[in-house]
Design an enzyme around this catalytic site. Structure first.
Site, PDB file in Angstrom:
ATOM      1  N   THR A  85      -2.483  -6.037  -1.523  1.00 37.40           N
ATOM      2  CA  THR A  85      -3.426  -5.213  -2.287  1.00 37.40           C
ATOM      3  C   THR A  85      -3.203  -5.349  -3.788  1.00 37.40           C
ATOM      4  OG1 THR A  85      -3.978  -2.923  -2.818  1.00 37.40           O
ATOM      5  CG2 THR A  85      -1.785  -3.290  -1.971  1.00 37.40           C
ATOM      6  N   TYR A  98       1.734   3.390  -1.364  1.00 41.46           N
ATOM      7  CA  TYR A  98       0.942   2.361  -0.675  1.00 41.46           C
ATOM      8  C   TYR A  98       1.209   1.000  -1.321  1.00 41.46           C
ATOM      9  CZ  TYR A  98      -3.102  -0.475   0.536  1.00 41.46           C
ATOM     10  OH  TYR A  98      -3.903  -1.505   0.934  1.00 41.46           O
TER      11      TYR A  98
END
Ligand code: UDP
Length: 342
Positions: A132, A156
């Site tokens: 990501t 995350y």
């Protein structure tokens, strides 16, 4: 369902043609399964259904299981003997990551370690990994290429960065080869309407916005209108899910053809503010989005836009459907279809 083309028997891409797809019942994973089947592979979904949907597994076998269950992983690896793994399964909600970081370190990092060790034990050494742009953190407005320093601002992004490091370490010690894709914001749905986006709970901008348009939610809350951007809202780089999974097939082909592992951004290089996304939807839906101007969401970066052309250069990847209008149109069609759960 569209039937996938039969694999050519002597095509090296499809020899030993099972590919394990962790998270194959989820949004991006289900689109990847469709693309894999189209390319002549057998996509084997491995998913614990915590956020995915059994009825999104349409393109190959389904093995229910959890990445934290090493025995189950070993069983599935032995049964299907995949040539490679596409690894999508992860907890991926930035807001939740700031409230419950332990879940991200356990599910994402420990789960990935289990997966890699199960792969090594089975002699499977090839992975395409879903990372990501959140690994870059709040990059202060610069467009991001892969050489930018990584500095995640939530658990995350931190968990994905840790997995990237793990993959490089196993590459050095065990000959493991991995294609690491750092996604920007994924949107849209399968143009043929077989699969689409539906998270539970939903946290992503486009589906929440379309819920507000249809009245399934009273309004879309814009998270922060006082950022240092032209209209005060956060800027993101949106890429169509079909384009994204095309890059995965190209990345898999690169590795299976003996190419070296790489870390590549997947974005278009165009930034859209939240207000711009909302404005673009009006032309597609012919309806206004009821909005509430809310406070900032913890963990949000101001601007995340790719500044890299490496995926194009290395893999010949060109996004074809990633205009904002096309992404919203495809998402809107899915949103109104029977496949979308209301
Ligand atoms: N966003 C928003 N309202 C929402 C959901 C998202 O304003 O209900 C904003 C969010 O702050 C971010 C952008 O939309 O700037 C994209 O958020 P999303 O959760 O879709 O993806 P993320 O960027 O977190 O991966």
């Amino acid at each position: 369902m569209t039937s996938p083309p039969k694999p050519e028997p002597d095509d090296p891409m499809t020899q030993g043609n099972s590919i394990l797809v962790t998270g194959g019942a989820g949004y991006i994973g289900s689109h990847a399964c469709k693309a894999l089947a189209r390319a002549g592979f057998v996509p084997v979904t491995f998913d614990n259904l915590s956020t995915g949907w059994a009825d999104a597994v349409k393109f190959g076998p389904f093995e229910q299981g959890d990445l934290l269950d090493r025995d189950r992983l070993d069983e599935v690896m032995a049964l299907h003997q995949p040539a490679a793994v596409m690894h999508f399964a992860a907890a991926s909600d930035v807001g939740e990551a700031t409230r419950d970081p332990g879940k991200y370190w356990r599910n994402n990092v420990q789960g990935s370690l289990n997966l890699i060790e199960a792969m090594l034990a089975a002699g499977c050494l090839t992975m395409v990994f879903s990372s990501t742009c959140a690994v870059y953190g709040d990059a202060d407005g610069v467009t991001l290429d892969e050489t930018q320093p990584t500095n995640p601002i939530n658990a995350y992004g931190a968990s994905k960065l840790a997995i990237e490091a793990m993959l490089r370490d196993f590459g050095a010690s065990d000959g493991f080869s991995s294609m690491i894709f750092r996604y920007f914001n994924v949107a849209g749905a399968d143009p043929e309407g077989e699969v689409g986006e539906h998270h539970r709970p939903e946290t992503h901008l486009v589906p929440l916005m379309l819920d507000a348009v249809t009245g399934q939610r009273p309004a879309l809350t814009i998270f922060g209108t006082d950022y240092d951007t032209p209209d005060g809202t956060c800027i993101r780089d949106y890429v169509h899910v079909s384009d994204l999974v095309d890059a995965h097939i190209a990345g898999l082909s690169h590795l299976m053809g003996g190419g070296t592992g790489e870390t590549l951004n997947l974005g278009t290089g165009h930034g859209f503010s939240v207000r711009e996304v909302v404005a673009a939807s009006g032309a597609i839906t012919n309806r206004d989005v009821p909005i509430i101007e809310g406070g900032r969401r913890p963990g949000d970066a101001v601007k995340l836009v790719s500044g890299s052309t490496r995926a194009g250069e290395l893999l010949g990847w060109t996004p074809h459907r990633s205009t904002m209008a096309q992404m919203i149109a495809d998402a809107w069609r899915w949103h109104q279809s029977d496949g979308y759960r209301r």
